[in-house]
Scaffold this active site. Structure first.
Site, short mmCIF file in Angstrom:
data_model
loop_
_atom_site.label_atom_id
_atom_site.label_comp_id
_atom_site.label_asym_id
_atom_site.label_seq_id
_atom_site.Cartn_x
_atom_site.Cartn_y
_atom_site.Cartn_z
N ASP A 54 0.83 -1.19 0.00
CA ASP A 54 0.00 0.00 0.00
C ASP A 54 0.87 1.25 0.00
O ASP A 54 1.77 1.38 0.83
CB ASP A 54 -0.93 0.00 1.22
CG ASP A 54 -2.13 0.92 1.01
OD1 ASP A 54 -2.40 1.29 -0.15
OD2 ASP A 54 -2.78 1.27 2.00
N HIS A 101 -4.12 13.91 1.50
CA HIS A 101 -4.34 12.96 2.60
C HIS A 101 -3.15 12.99 3.56
O HIS A 101 -3.31 13.03 4.78
CB HIS A 101 -4.54 11.55 2.03
CG HIS A 101 -4.59 10.48 3.07
ND1 HIS A 101 -5.63 10.36 3.96
CD2 HIS A 101 -3.71 9.48 3.37
CE1 HIS A 101 -5.39 9.31 4.76
NE2 HIS A 101 -4.25 8.77 4.43
N GLU A 125 -10.72 3.89 4.16
CA GLU A 125 -9.89 4.72 3.28
C GLU A 125 -10.22 4.36 1.85
O GLU A 125 -10.11 3.19 1.47
CB GLU A 125 -8.39 4.46 3.52
CG GLU A 125 -7.90 4.95 4.88
CD GLU A 125 -6.37 4.88 5.00
OE1 GLU A 125 -5.75 4.08 4.29
OE2 GLU A 125 -5.84 5.64 5.83
N GLU A 129 -9.23 4.03 -1.72
CA GLU A 129 -8.02 3.97 -2.53
C GLU A 129 -8.35 3.30 -3.87
O GLU A 129 -9.38 2.66 -4.01
CB GLU A 129 -6.95 3.11 -1.84
CG GLU A 129 -6.65 3.52 -0.42
CD GLU A 129 -5.41 2.83 0.15
OE1 GLU A 129 -4.72 2.13 -0.61
OE2 GLU A 129 -5.16 3.00 1.35
N ASP A 144 -9.02 0.41 2.45
CA ASP A 144 -7.99 0.04 3.44
C ASP A 144 -8.55 0.37 4.84
O ASP A 144 -8.26 1.41 5.41
CB ASP A 144 -6.72 0.84 3.15
CG ASP A 144 -5.62 0.56 4.16
OD1 ASP A 144 -5.67 -0.49 4.82
OD2 ASP A 144 -4.72 1.42 4.29
N ARG A 172 -7.73 3.63 13.80
CA ARG A 172 -6.84 4.77 14.07
C ARG A 172 -6.24 4.74 15.48
O ARG A 172 -5.13 5.22 15.70
CB ARG A 172 -7.60 6.08 13.88
CG ARG A 172 -8.18 6.28 12.51
CD ARG A 172 -7.13 6.38 11.44
NE ARG A 172 -7.74 6.52 10.12
CZ ARG A 172 -7.12 6.27 8.98
NH1 ARG A 172 -5.86 5.87 8.99
NH2 ARG A 172 -7.73 6.41 7.83
N GLN A 204 -3.58 2.17 15.45
CA GLN A 204 -2.52 2.71 14.59
C GLN A 204 -1.66 3.73 15.34
O GLN A 204 -0.43 3.70 15.29
CB GLN A 204 -3.15 3.35 13.35
CG GLN A 204 -2.16 3.81 12.28
CD GLN A 204 -2.87 4.36 11.04
OE1 GLN A 204 -4.09 4.34 10.94
NE2 GLN A 204 -2.10 4.85 10.09
N LYS A 214 -4.16 -2.20 10.32
CA LYS A 214 -4.53 -2.31 8.90
C LYS A 214 -4.73 -3.75 8.46
O LYS A 214 -5.42 -3.99 7.46
CB LYS A 214 -3.41 -1.71 8.04
CG LYS A 214 -3.04 -0.28 8.36
CD LYS A 214 -3.90 0.66 7.56
CE LYS A 214 -3.33 2.08 7.60
NZ LYS A 214 -4.16 2.97 6.79
N THR A 239 -8.92 -5.83 4.13
CA THR A 239 -8.83 -4.88 3.03
C THR A 239 -9.84 -5.34 1.99
O THR A 239 -9.79 -6.49 1.57
CB THR A 239 -7.41 -4.88 2.41
OG1 THR A 239 -6.46 -4.62 3.44
CG2 THR A 239 -7.28 -3.86 1.30
N GLU A 259 -10.01 12.32 8.31
CA GLU A 259 -9.95 13.65 7.71
C GLU A 259 -11.29 14.37 7.82
O GLU A 259 -11.34 15.55 8.14
CB GLU A 259 -9.54 13.54 6.24
CG GLU A 259 -8.13 13.06 6.03
CD GLU A 259 -7.94 12.48 4.64
OE1 GLU A 259 -7.69 13.25 3.71
OE2 GLU A 259 -8.07 11.25 4.47
#
Ligand code: CA
Length: 439
Positions: free
Chosen positions: A138, A145, A211, A213, A245, A249, A252, A265, A269, A385
């Site tokens: 990834d 971002h 996320e 992607e 993804d 958080r 993380q 993560k 996925t 975000e």
């Protein structure tokens, strides 16, 4: 450099009426690949190509030997439960098969009578992963971002100095890549201690995120020790799909220093079932526009082809539904929209950078772009975000609010290519619903 041929002629139409319907988004100029079977059947999963609201069963088509030459060789690989063998053949074979399928599905083709009985309605299909994915990487190539995330965790220096010099990436987990529709169990793990000297908290993630992607499937690989140059990179890209993804958080934030994402993560996925071939995307190339005030890429990451058309114009959308919204029969709400053209690096640059140290890619490897947020607040493609690190609630049209995902929430990612005078290409979608953590 754009490589257009007769398969991209916008005037082409199909003998299948639904292929000519822009709302459906699978015209004869598109021809993406998936692996499918009839839902809830005991059939074997096999490759198919989308046409209108139908799927052409390639395993059945191969038995009928309708093509010759490279197209026949390519079709003969489309009989098993994955597309790895087709991916390994390379661009000459892919292009020959695309041309043969394009000619066979056009209005007036003599092969209509052969293909029509082999169509399976998309509405009756279920999908599996289109390839055996041996490695998943990834990247992190949206500067918007990276800057927005950096502002939350490092307000003084949101963008690290390496970002403008190399595509940042990490090695993901291939075993937990799932196809659209697979439910995602909320992960359990450690999170940062409430205060210094305290032990970390432990339990279900309280900051589960999505996320949006895009991802590439790799075609032919490279020998270990031999890199793929920027001139060769495009020929190693079989096609593109959507990728979610999923990210915890809180897990993380506690684990990410010093080696990067791990359990935050690797639990799941999600990818969309249709792989849109690189050749189908040729009409949607844009020039590479690095601002003059930014460092220009090192020579190994640049050539004329990147400069003139290394960027793809692909519209992206993230939507959400909740248990409450579905019970009240509300449509899913749009969370944000963006475009792959906002990427700081091109797909070809990712391939070249990935192999510059001699790392070997293999057919069917999956390479994510990173969250593809754009420059504006409504182009933020993650809750981290959208909620500015959980400081502002996102209001949903039916009255609920979210800072992160709750159990029962479902995220749907969509993509499409549109431009005046050309048929719309749909990427289909990647959905995933959150299930409660397992105790
Ligand atoms: Ca990511």
């Amino acid at each position: 450099m754009t490589q257009l041929n007769e398969t991209h002629d916008p005037a082409l139409s199909s003998w299948l009426a639904s292929a000519n319907d822009a709302n459906i988004g699978f015209p004869v100029q598109h021809l993406p690949f998936a692996v499918f079977r009839r839902a809830a059947s005991q059939e074997k999963f096999r490759p198919g190509v989308a046409l209108g609201d139908q799927i052409i069963d390639l395993a059945q088509l191969a038995l009928r030997q309708p093509f010759s030459g490279l197209a026949a060789e390519a079709l003969n690989t489309c009989t098993g439960p994955t597309l790895n063998a087709l991916m390994a053949l390379g661009n000459r074979h892919w292009s020959a098969l695309r041309l043969a399928l394009s000619q066979a599905t056009r209005a007036g083709s003599v092969l209509q009578a052969v293909i029509e009985p082999l169509l399976v309605p998309q509405a009756q299909a279920e999908y599996s992963l289109p390839a055996q994915i041996r490695d998943y990487t990834d990247f992190y190539i949206s500067i918007y971002h990276a800057t927005a995330g950096g502002k939350i965790s490092r307000p003084d220096a949101p963008l690290l100095p390496n970002f403008k010099w190399l595509p940042i990436g990490y090695h993901g987990r291939a075993s937990s890549v799932v196809i659209s529709g697979h439910e995602v169990v909320r992960p359990v793990g450690q999170a940062r201690p409430a205060s210094a000297g305290q032990p970390p908290s432990f339990g279900p993630s309280q900051r589960l995120d999505f996320e949006l992607e895009m991802a590439m499937f790799v075609g032919p690989g490279n020998a270990q020790g031999k890199r793929i140059t920027i001139d060769e990179a495009d020929e190693h890209i079989f096609g593109v799909c959507l990728l979610n993804d999923w990210s915890a958080r809180d897990i993380q934030a506690w684990e990410v220093q010093p080696l990067g994402p791990f359990l935050a993560k690797s639990f799941a996925t999600t990818i969309s079932p249709w792989i849109v071939t690189r050749e189908a995307l040729e009409p949607f190339r844009l020039p590479f526009n690095r601002p003059a005030t930014d460092p220009q890429p090192l020579p190994y990451l640049m050539n004329e082809s990147v400069k003139k058309g290394g960027v793809y114009d692909i519209g992206l959308k993230a939507l959400i539904s909740t248990e409450q919204s579905r019970a009240a029969r509300h449509e899913p709400a749009l969370l944000a929209h963006s475009n792959l053209c906002h990427a700081y690096w091109t797909l070809s640059q990712l391939i070249t950078h990935h192999t510059v140290n001699g790392c070997n890619l293999q057919p069917g490897d999956l390479i994510g772009t990173g969250t593809m947020s754009g420059p504006n607040p409504d182009q933020a493609l993650s809750f981290n975000e959208l909620s500015v690190g959980a400081t502002q609630a996102v209001k949903l049209p039916w009255g609920q609010e979210r800072k992160f995902l709750e159990d029962g929430d479902e995220i749907t990612l969509q993509a499409e290519c549109t431009k005046p005078g050309y048929p719309r290409l749909s990427f289909g979608q990647a959905t995933g619903k959150i299930r409660p953590a397992v105790g």
